[in-house]
Scaffold this motif. Sequence first.
Motif, short mmCIF file in Angstrom:
data_model
loop_
_atom_site.label_atom_id
_atom_site.label_comp_id
_atom_site.label_asym_id
_atom_site.label_seq_id
_atom_site.Cartn_x
_atom_site.Cartn_y
_atom_site.Cartn_z
N PHE A 198 34.02 -70.52 -6.62
CA PHE A 198 32.69 -71.10 -6.71
C PHE A 198 31.97 -71.09 -5.37
N ASP A 199 32.73 -71.02 -4.28
CA ASP A 199 32.09 -70.94 -2.97
C ASP A 199 31.71 -69.50 -2.63
N GLY A 200 32.03 -68.59 -3.53
CA GLY A 200 31.66 -67.20 -3.29
C GLY A 200 32.49 -66.51 -2.23
N GLU A 201 33.67 -67.04 -1.94
CA GLU A 201 34.51 -66.42 -0.92
C GLU A 201 35.17 -65.14 -1.43
N LEU A 202 35.25 -65.04 -2.76
CA LEU A 202 35.92 -63.87 -3.35
C LEU A 202 34.89 -63.07 -4.14
N GLU A 203 34.73 -61.82 -3.77
CA GLU A 203 33.75 -61.00 -4.45
C GLU A 203 34.19 -60.69 -5.87
N SER A 204 33.20 -60.46 -6.70
CA SER A 204 33.47 -60.12 -8.08
C SER A 204 34.31 -58.85 -8.17
N GLY A 205 35.38 -58.90 -8.93
CA GLY A 205 36.24 -57.74 -9.09
C GLY A 205 37.41 -57.69 -8.14
N LEU A 248 30.26 -69.23 -11.57
CA LEU A 248 30.97 -68.12 -10.92
C LEU A 248 30.02 -66.96 -10.67
N ALA A 249 29.19 -66.65 -11.66
CA ALA A 249 28.26 -65.53 -11.51
C ALA A 249 27.30 -65.80 -10.36
N LEU A 250 26.78 -67.05 -10.30
CA LEU A 250 25.81 -67.38 -9.26
C LEU A 250 26.45 -67.43 -7.89
N ALA A 276 42.49 -68.12 -18.60
CA ALA A 276 42.18 -68.85 -19.84
C ALA A 276 40.78 -69.45 -19.77
N GLU A 277 40.32 -69.75 -18.57
CA GLU A 277 38.99 -70.33 -18.41
C GLU A 277 37.90 -69.28 -18.34
N GLY A 278 38.30 -68.02 -18.27
CA GLY A 278 37.30 -66.96 -18.21
C GLY A 278 36.80 -66.68 -16.82
N LEU A 279 37.40 -67.30 -15.80
CA LEU A 279 36.96 -67.07 -14.43
C LEU A 279 37.58 -65.81 -13.84
N ALA A 280 38.65 -65.35 -14.46
CA ALA A 280 39.30 -64.13 -14.01
C ALA A 280 39.75 -63.36 -15.24
N THR A 281 40.03 -62.09 -15.04
CA THR A 281 40.48 -61.26 -16.16
C THR A 281 41.81 -60.62 -15.80
N ARG A 282 42.67 -60.51 -16.79
CA ARG A 282 43.99 -59.91 -16.57
C ARG A 282 44.07 -58.59 -17.32
N GLU A 283 44.43 -57.54 -16.61
CA GLU A 283 44.68 -56.27 -17.26
C GLU A 283 46.17 -55.99 -17.18
N PRO A 284 46.76 -55.60 -18.29
CA PRO A 284 48.23 -55.42 -18.34
C PRO A 284 48.72 -54.49 -17.24
N ASN A 285 49.75 -54.91 -16.58
CA ASN A 285 50.39 -54.13 -15.51
C ASN A 285 49.46 -53.87 -14.34
N ARG A 286 48.32 -54.55 -14.33
CA ARG A 286 47.38 -54.31 -13.24
C ARG A 286 46.94 -55.61 -12.60
N GLY A 287 47.45 -56.71 -13.13
CA GLY A 287 47.17 -57.99 -12.50
C GLY A 287 45.83 -58.57 -12.87
N VAL A 288 45.49 -59.67 -12.23
CA VAL A 288 44.23 -60.34 -12.56
C VAL A 288 43.28 -60.16 -11.39
N SER A 289 42.00 -60.14 -11.71
CA SER A 289 40.98 -60.02 -10.68
C SER A 289 39.80 -60.91 -11.05
N VAL A 290 38.98 -61.19 -10.06
CA VAL A 290 37.83 -62.06 -10.28
C VAL A 290 36.93 -61.45 -11.34
N ALA A 291 36.51 -62.26 -12.29
CA ALA A 291 35.70 -61.77 -13.40
C ALA A 291 34.38 -61.21 -12.91
N THR A 292 33.94 -60.12 -13.50
CA THR A 292 32.64 -59.56 -13.17
C THR A 292 31.66 -59.90 -14.28
N THR A 293 30.43 -60.15 -13.89
CA THR A 293 29.42 -60.59 -14.85
C THR A 293 28.46 -59.46 -15.18
N GLU A 294 28.41 -59.09 -16.44
CA GLU A 294 27.48 -58.07 -16.91
C GLU A 294 26.19 -58.76 -17.35
#
Lengths: 226, 226
Positions: free
Chosen positions: B29-36, B168-170, B64-82
Amino acid sequence: MAEPPFSTLHLELSSTVDRVADELRRALFDGELESGTPLREVALAESLGVSRPTVREALGLLVAEGLATREPNRGVSVATTEAATVHDICRARWVLEGAGVRCWRQADERLRDAVRTSLVSYTGAVRNAATYQELNERHLAFHISLVGLTGSPRLVAMAESLVRELKLALAQVDRIRRNAHDQADTHTQLVMLLERGDVDGASAFLQKHLDDAETSILSALGLVTP
Amino acid sequence: MAEPPFSTLHLELSSTVDRVADELRRALFDGELESGTPLREVALAESLGVSRPTVREALGLLVAEGLATREPNRGVSVATTEAATVHDICRARWVLEGAGVRCWRQADERLRDAVRTSLVSYTGAVRNAATYQELNERHLAFHISLVGLTGSPRLVAMAESLVRELKLALAQVDRIRRNAHDQADTHTQLVMLLERGDVDGASAFLQKHLDDAETSILSALGLVTP
DNA sequence: TCTGTCAGGTTGTCTGACAATCTGGCAATA
DNA sequence: TATTGCCAGATTGTCAGACAACCTGACAGA
């Protein structure tokens, strides 16, 4: 029209955690686990032939879905359904499904068709005297398709979450008492109102239907309190 | 009136996993981590001084909260907003908040009061020229309090989830571009319509407000597509 | 009756490990 | 050149074993 070459292909890859969670969900929805039953990590790990961390992660999924509850230092157990919970779920359903119904006119034609097909799928199951499981599944799928009219994936996901909670609650009552009384007519009537363009009528009709559903679920669960 | 002896006491016990998740949320939420940005398990574990399973579990919460996304065998990354995501969230907000507004008359007096107090909390922050963080927080809290008018904990939880995604998007846009332009008047006007009993007017007003919010968020994110 | 203590079971967390998979680069081939 | 085969490094998914913290229930003592 440069169609990407293999765009229709799709490979479903499932992790062990997912399979464990699926199996637990199946057991829950089949009513094999009574409400409040503690889900011991070691026991599950041995029964399923997986390690404890895997079970633990799967339990985390169930907790996130609201199918189980975790108490600190006391583990997770099958969620118990209070009367207030049923009321809340039905109220929330009314908000979501009502929003869908109000979208009928401006909704995409495919979304309206989805409602129609889910209706015939349900009425067909009623005519064929399908199993309770099958009936319940299609009945709820129809209601979800109403939310689908909004065209919002998030609202649909929320509706599915609510319905999952209801399914869990209904799985608690034994097979004799849950007589899925024929509601095919009711739902057909609702869609007829929509087809006629009478959105307000359909909306009121739905509200009454959900109200009835709440009392019938409460009585089925034996939660009718004075 | 046999008041239970210590009913007001409450002990908050936090697990390591929760603290890790909190810290990650704060960073997001502090924007320290870029999307993706990929959230590597080992790196996080070392940075935070905890073990990998603990980090893994915390990441599961974020997913589970939708703040990050998990791709199988590729780990989780910060959610990107379309752009579609923003549209969906705003549409869902309209359904939930609109339902709250329509409940104004039959809502409990305490719920209406909650709306009033969250409004003055917001306008007060505007007058005091609070930080963007603070302003945004109170602004969104006001909208949540509207959903609270329904009296449904589940609908409120859904609204909070939607708002988290928006936050998160903002957080992605840098501090200069996100000028929280003064919307105190708009919200005061909304409540005045409600106090006057003009639910329909308030409803239409809210719809327009949310519509404006969508376009303003999209432009802030640079997602305006022709 | 209330309190202190202890044993057993369970969860929360850590350490270390290994197989499966992804990524990127580089050589071999048509 | 474009494609394929293959290898090394990195990362995740899963496992086994362990230990401290905690809850529960019982039991003895004041």
